[in-house]
Design an enzyme around this catalytic site. Structure first.
Site, mmCIF file in Angstrom:
data_model
loop_
_atom_site.group_PDB
_atom_site.id
_atom_site.type_symbol
_atom_site.label_atom_id
_atom_site.label_comp_id
_atom_site.label_asym_id
_atom_site.label_seq_id
_atom_site.Cartn_x
_atom_site.Cartn_y
_atom_site.Cartn_z
ATOM 1 C CD GLU A 28 62.175 54.760 13.490
ATOM 2 O OE1 GLU A 28 61.575 55.571 12.754
ATOM 3 O OE2 GLU A 28 62.132 54.918 14.505
ATOM 4 C CG ASP A 29 66.350 56.427 11.004
ATOM 5 O OD1 ASP A 29 65.302 55.970 10.666
ATOM 6 O OD2 ASP A 29 66.602 57.386 11.700
#
Length: 753
Positions: free
Chosen positions: A92-93
Site C-alpha cells: 500500500e505504501d
C-alpha cells in the site's frame, strides 16, 4: 549532523529492541521455529519503510512490528502470520507489488498481504464508502484464509492503542468503525480479551468524560470489591482444596464500556449495577477428557456452600458457543446478599475464551501446525459470509448491516425433524431457520411445526426446539418478511428476491417521472431526481422510483413548486431546528431564517465546528438521537454537503462512522444558556398524597426550567410518569434529576433521550 546521527542511532535501537522482543516471544511459543523468514520479512519491511514516520513521530516500521507482536503474543499466530503482519503496509505504501512479495516470500504470505491492502476502484460505485469497500475485500480474502481477518484485528488494536496522535474527527471515525465492525468480529472469532480492549478504547475516545468517571468509580470501589471477593471465595477454596483440584480463582471486573452500556440500556446508575464483580475458577484437569465432568463436580461442590439461582445456570460445555467458548456459568447468593456469577472453566477453555480461534491449535496432537482449510472450525460461518458476498449489495450500509447481523454473540440450538442439531442466533424465527437450510425452502415457506405444533413464519425459536418447515409452491417472498427475520442470510436472500421483483416497479416509476417532467418542460437530470426525492423525504433514487412505480408517491403541483423554487419562502422541515422550545430569550424566527451551512470544497475537516446560539440554525438536528447541549456530539456531511448533528452514541451515527468515516467532523457546543431544548425524564415510585406537588415545586424552583408536559399514572399504589422539560442543557437535566431523587417515594428516575 551529530543530532541527526543521534536520532538515527536512537531510532535504530528502538526498532531493533522491538524486533528482538518479537523474536523472543515467537521463540517461546509452540510454533515451528522459522526465525529466518521472519528476520527476512523484517529487514525487507524496514528497508521499504525507511525514512517514513508515523503521526506520533516514531519510525513507521514500529507499527508493523507492533502488529506482528500482537499477532504472536495475544492471538497466538505463527510465522506466516507474523511475516504477513510485518509486510502488511508494504504494497500500500511503497512501490513493491503483491507479485514481488510472492516471488520473495511465497504465494501464501503474498495472498494474506493482498487481503490486508486497501483497494482503489469500487465494488459499490462512487456513492459508497471506501471503508465498506475495503471491508468487503477483506472478507473475500478471509473466506480463503482466516488469518487475514485475525491480522486485521491486530492492526486495528494497535491503531486504537495509538489513536491519541490522530485529530478528533479521525478518532470518532476509527472508534466508530471499531465498535460497529471490529469488536463484534473479534468476539465472533473468540478473541475476548481483544474485543474488550477494542470496546474500551473506542469508549475512551468517544466519551472521554464518562470513561474517566467510571474508571474513577471503579478505583474508589476497589477495596470493597476485594473484600467481597475474599469473603466469597474463602469457603470455595477450602472445598476445592479438599477435592485435590489444581486451580486458580480470579476476580473478573466488568469493563468500563460494558458498565456504561448497561447503564444506558437499563437506565441505571453505576451504584445500581450488581454484576460488576464475577469470579472465575480455572482448573487443570488430570486428564483432558475429564474436564467437562470436573466442571460439574466443582459446580456441585460450590452449590452446597451457596444457594444457586435456578434460572441463571448457563451450560456451554456440551454445546460450545459458535466462537468456541466453553464454560459453565452459575450465579450464587453471597452471604452479603449479593448475586455473584461464577464461571467454571479448564485452563484450555480459558485460553480459548481469551485467545479464541488460535488457542485451539495448542491442544492439537503432534507438531504445531499452521491453519489449514480442512481443519477450519469456522467453516459454517465463513460459508454464510461467502453467501452474503456472492449477492452484490446495492448499498454500502446494507452490506455492512448484513455482516453486522451475522456477528451474533448469543446462540440457541435447534433440531431438525431428523434430530440433527443446528446453531442459530438467539431471537431467530421459523423463517430464519427455513432460509438457513435452503433458499427454496425459505422462499416457499408457509409455516412451521415447532415441537409438533403449528406456528406462523414469525414464531421465535427457543433453544431445544425441534422444527419442521412447511412449504407451498404457490407461496412467494413478501416485503413484510424482512421485518421478522434476524439472520444475515435470510435478510440477504429476501432482499435479493425483492430487488429482482422491484426492478420492474422502478422502471415503471422512472417512466412516470420522465413523462411528468416532459409534460412540464423540465429537463430530466440527476439533480432534479435528487431534489424531488429529498422533497418527499426519500433518500435514494431507487426508493423514489420504487415509490412512484407503486403509486405511493403521486407527482403534482407541489412538486412543480418545489422544482421551480416557488415555495422557497415557506418554512420547510429542513429549515427548522426541530426541538427548540417556544419559550426562548432569543427570537426563534432568527434560527428559522438562517440558511443551512453548505460545506465548501476547501473545508478543513480536522478542525471542530462550534455550535452557538448564532449558528445553531445552520445545522440539521436529526430526530434519531435528539442531541442537546452537553451531549457528546459529532457532525456528518450529508449528500447535499450540509451538516447533520448526532450524538456520538447514536445508532445512526455508528453506521455513518463505519460507512462514511471521511465525512465525520468533530462538533462542540458553545452555548450560553439562552435557548431552550426539550428533554424528557421518567419517574417511578410509590404513590402518596402530595407527591405531584413536590415534583412540580422541585422543577419550577430550578432556574429557567419549565414543565412543558406532565403525564402520570397510578396503579396499585405505584406511579409511573414522564415529564417533558424545557432546559438549556444536559447539566440542567442532571440538577433536576438529583433534586427529584430527594423526594420521598420516588424510587427510579431515568432520562429518555
Amino acid at each position: 549532523m551529530d543530532d541527526d546521527m543521534m536520532i538515527q542511532d536512537a531510532d535504530e535501537k528502538l526498532v531493533n529492541d522491538a524486533f528482538q522482543r518479537l523474536l523472543d516471544t515467537y521463540s517461546a511459543s509452540r510454533h515451528r521455529q522459522k526465525v529466518d523468514i521472519i528476520t527476512k520479512a523484517f529487514n525487507f519491511a524496514k528497508q521499504a519503510h525507511k525514512g517514513v514516520r508515523r503521526l506520533s513521530g516514531e519510525p513507521y516500521i514500529m507499527h508493523p512490528i507492533a502488529v506482528a507482536q500482537i499477532a504472536c503474543e495475544e492471538v497466538g499466530l505463527g510465522s506466516t502470520s507474523i511475516c504477513a503482519a510485518l509486510l502488511h503496509d508494504v504494497v500500500e505504501d511503497t512501490d513493491y507489488t503483491v507479485d514481488d512479495l510472492s516471488n520473495i516470500f511465497g504465494p501464501k504470505i503474498a495472498q494474506i498481504v493482498d487481503g490486508l491492502t486497501k483497494i482503489s476502484g469500487g465494488i459499490f460505485g462512487e456513492q459508497a464508502s471506501a471503508q465498506a469497500e475495503n471491508f468487503k475485500k477483506l472478507l473475500l480474502t478471509m473466506s480463503e484464509d482466516i488469518r487475514v481477518i485475525l491480522i486485521k484485528i491486530c492492526d486495528r488494536l494497535h491503531n486504537m492503542r495509538t489513536l491519541e496522535s490522530q485529530p478528533a474527527n479521525k478518532q470518532y471515525k476509527i472508534a466508530g468503525e471499531t465498535l460497529y465492525i471490529y469488536a463484534p468480529l473479534a468476539n465472533r472469532l473468540g478473541l475476548n480479551k481483544v474485543k474488550s480492549e477494542l470496546e474500551n478504547l473506542s469508549f475512551q475516545y468517544e466519551h472521554p468524560e464518562e470513561y474517566a468517571s467510571i474508571k474513577e468509580k471503579l478505583k474508589n470501589t476497589e477495596v470493597k470489591r476485594h473484600e467481597l471477593f475474599d469473603q466469597f471465595t474463602e469457603p470455595i477454596e477450602a472445598a476445592l482444596n479438599e477435592m485435590g483440584i489444581k486451580y486458580q480463582i480470579k476476580e473478573r471486573v466488568k469493563t468500563p464500556y460494558s458498565i456504561w452500556t448497561k447503564m444506558q440500556n437499563k437506565h441505571v446508575t453505576f451504584e445500581e449495577i450488581y454484576d460488576i464483580l464475577a469470579v472465575r475458577i480455572i482448573f487443570t484437569p488430570d486428564k483432558r477428557e475429564e474436564e467437562i465432568n470436573e466442571c460439574f463436580n466443582i459446580y456441585v461442590a460450590i452449590s452446597k456452600i451457596y444457594k444457586s439461582h435456578p434460572d441463571r445456570l448457563r451450560d456451554w460445555l456440551s454445546h460450545p458457543k459458535a466462537n468456541g467458548y466453553q464454560a459453565l456459568h452459575v450465579t450464587l447468593m453471597s452471604k452479603q446478599g449479593r448475586w455473584i456469577e461464577v464461571q467454571i472453566r479448564s485452563d484450555r477453555m480459558n485460553e480459548v475464551a481469551e485467545q479464541g480461534f488460535a488457542a485451539h491449535w495448542k491442544y492439537k496432537d503432534g507438531e504445531q501446525a499452521e491453519f489449514s482449510e480442512d481443519e477450519n472450525e469456522l467453516n459454517d460461518w465463513l460459508r454464510t459470509i461467502k453467501e452474503i458476498l456472492d449477492d452484490p449489495q446495492p448499498d454500502a450500509m446494507d452490506f455492512l448491516d448484513a455482516i453486522k447481523l451475522n456477528l451474533f454473540a448469543s446462540e440457541i440450538f435447534v433440531f431438525t425433524p431428523k434430530g440433527e442439531i443446528k446453531t442459530m442466533p438467539a431471537g431467530c424465527t421459523a423463517l430464519d431457520f427455513a432460509f438457513s437450510i435452503h433458499t427454496f425452502l425459505g422462499s416457499h415457506c408457509i409455516g412451521a411445526k415447532v415441537n409438533h405444533k403449528l406456528v406462523p413464519l414469525s414464531h421465535k425459536l427457543d433453544s431445544g426446539d425441534q422444527v419442521e418447515i412447511l412449504t407451498s409452491k404457490s407461496q412467494h417472498v413478501q416485503p413484510a418478511w424482512i421485518n421478522f427475520v434476524s439472520t444475515a442470510k435470510a435478510k440477504g436472500k429476501i432482499q435479493a428476491i425483492l430487488r429482482r421483483n422491484s426492478r420492474e416497479t422502478q422502471k415503471k416509476g422512472e417512466e412516470l417521472l420522465k413523462a411528468f417532467l416532459e409534460k412540464n418542460q423540465i429537463e430530466s437530470t440527476l439533480n432534479v431526481v435528487d431534489q424531488l426525492a429529498s422533497f418527499h423525504e426519500v433518500y435514494t433514487r431507487e426508493k423514489f422510483y420504487q415509490a412512484l412505480g407503486e403509486k405511493t408517491i403521486l407527482l403534482g403541483e407541489k412538486d412543480l413548486d418545489e422544482l421551480l423554487g416557488k415555495n422557497s419562502g415557506k418554512k420547510g422541515w429542513r429549515k427548522l431546528v426541530p426541538f427548540l422550545g417556544r419559550n426562548k430569550q432569543k427570537n426563534p424566527a432568527d434560527q428559522e431564517k438562517q440558511e443551512l451551512f453548505t460545506v465548501p470544497e476547501k473545508f478543513n475537516r480536522k478542525k471542530p465546528i462550534f455550535i452557538s446560539e448564532e449558528t445553531i440554525g445552520q445545522y440539521k438536528f436529526k430526530h434519531c438521537c435528539h442531541p442537546i447541549p452537553g451531549d457528546d456530539i459529532l457532525g456528518y456531511i450529508d449528500n447535499k454537503q450540509q451538516i447533520e448533528i448526532h450524538k456520538r452514541a447514536c445508532p445512526v451515527a455508528d453506521k455513518l462512522k463505519s460507512g462514511f468515516g471521511n465525512r465525520i467532523l468533530d462538533a462542540k457546543w458553545d452555548m450560553h444558556k439562552q435557548l431552550f431544548f426539550d428533554a424528557t425524564v421518567r419517574i417511578q415510585g410509590i404513590d402518596r398524597m402530595g407527591i405531584l406537588v413536590d415534583v412540580s415545586r422541585v422543577i419550577t424552583s430550578q432556574m429557567n426550567v419549565n414543565i412543558h408536559k406532565l403525564t402520570i399514572g397510578s396503579d396499585d399504589g405505584l406511579f409511573d410518569g414522564s415529564i417533558e422539560l424545557r432546559v438549556h442543557d444536559r447539566d440542567d437535566v442532571k440538577v433536576i434529576m438529583d433534586e427529584l431523587k430527594k423526594i420521598e417515594g420516588i424510587q427510579e428516575i431515568t432520562q429518555i433521550m
